[in-house]
Design an enzyme around this catalytic site. Sequence first.
Site, mmCIF file in Angstrom:
data_model
loop_
_atom_site.group_PDB
_atom_site.id
_atom_site.type_symbol
_atom_site.label_atom_id
_atom_site.label_comp_id
_atom_site.label_asym_id
_atom_site.label_seq_id
_atom_site.Cartn_x
_atom_site.Cartn_y
_atom_site.Cartn_z
ATOM 1 N N TYR A 1 53.421 46.360 44.576
ATOM 2 C CA TYR A 1 52.742 45.860 45.770
ATOM 3 C C TYR A 1 53.520 46.204 47.037
ATOM 4 O O TYR A 1 52.922 46.556 48.060
ATOM 5 C CB TYR A 1 52.495 44.352 45.678
ATOM 6 C CG TYR A 1 51.541 43.998 44.564
ATOM 7 C CD1 TYR A 1 50.306 44.638 44.436
ATOM 8 C CD2 TYR A 1 51.867 43.044 43.618
ATOM 9 C CE1 TYR A 1 49.434 44.332 43.398
ATOM 10 C CE2 TYR A 1 50.995 42.724 42.581
ATOM 11 C CZ TYR A 1 49.788 43.373 42.478
ATOM 12 O OH TYR A 1 48.927 43.069 41.467
ATOM 13 N N TYR B 1 43.714 43.440 36.803
ATOM 14 C CA TYR B 1 44.082 43.531 35.392
ATOM 15 C C TYR B 1 43.737 44.909 34.855
ATOM 16 O O TYR B 1 42.590 45.348 34.950
ATOM 17 C CB TYR B 1 43.326 42.483 34.569
ATOM 18 C CG TYR B 1 43.794 41.054 34.733
ATOM 19 C CD1 TYR B 1 44.766 40.695 35.648
ATOM 20 C CD2 TYR B 1 43.239 40.059 33.961
ATOM 21 C CE1 TYR B 1 45.189 39.384 35.779
ATOM 22 C CE2 TYR B 1 43.653 38.730 34.080
ATOM 23 C CZ TYR B 1 44.623 38.408 34.995
ATOM 24 O OH TYR B 1 45.036 37.112 35.123
ATOM 25 N N ASN C 1 57.761 38.869 37.999
ATOM 26 C CA ASN C 1 57.006 40.060 37.609
ATOM 27 C C ASN C 1 57.489 41.215 38.503
ATOM 28 O O ASN C 1 56.819 41.626 39.438
ATOM 29 C CB ASN C 1 55.499 39.818 37.743
ATOM 30 C CG ASN C 1 54.682 40.920 37.124
ATOM 31 O OD1 ASN C 1 55.183 42.000 36.825
ATOM 32 N ND2 ASN C 1 53.400 40.661 36.929
ATOM 33 N N GLY D 1 47.539 55.164 37.258
ATOM 34 C CA GLY D 1 47.030 55.147 38.626
ATOM 35 C C GLY D 1 45.868 54.196 38.857
ATOM 36 O O GLY D 1 45.327 54.138 39.961
#
Length: 170
Positions: A141, A96, A134, A105
């Site tokens: 990812y 989060y 999302n 970053g």
Amino acid sequence: MAELIKCKVSDVEQLQSISIETFVDTFKDQNTEENLNEYLERAYSIEQLTSEINQVGTDFYFLKDSDLVVGYLKLNIDDAQSEKDNPLALEVERIYVLPQHKRKGYGKLLLEFAYLRAKELNRTGIWLGVWEHNYNALAFYKKMGYQRVGEHTFIMGDDAQVDYIMLKEL
């Protein structure tokens, strides 16, 4: 300079505040207010977060930059993992970053820290769940070397949603 600090029970109110602000910012437009509020009350109550901080195999880390907390990371190993399919891996359950600190970053920094922790703990990989809608997170990812290996159900109020399981082998 950014640094990660392990959270203690005395940090639970700040952890709650960051959790709610970040989750609402990310998911408010795709969920009903009722489902969102039910989830927030269940997942981010002081009692629930205190229990998670005290759980064996779970660690929370605040990400601080210039003494300002900009986000946090929740890592799970062994029985603390939310899925048991990869017991020798490390789970990134939450990554989060507060809305005003996104795109600086910090997400990459948090995943790099998780990678180092996984290596220190002799894990075979790192996995996480990410909502199928999302798209920004999924792209991030994938860019960081994670591949979709499965899915599980995430309950948001009365809505059963699909999270993709993403894995990075070490």
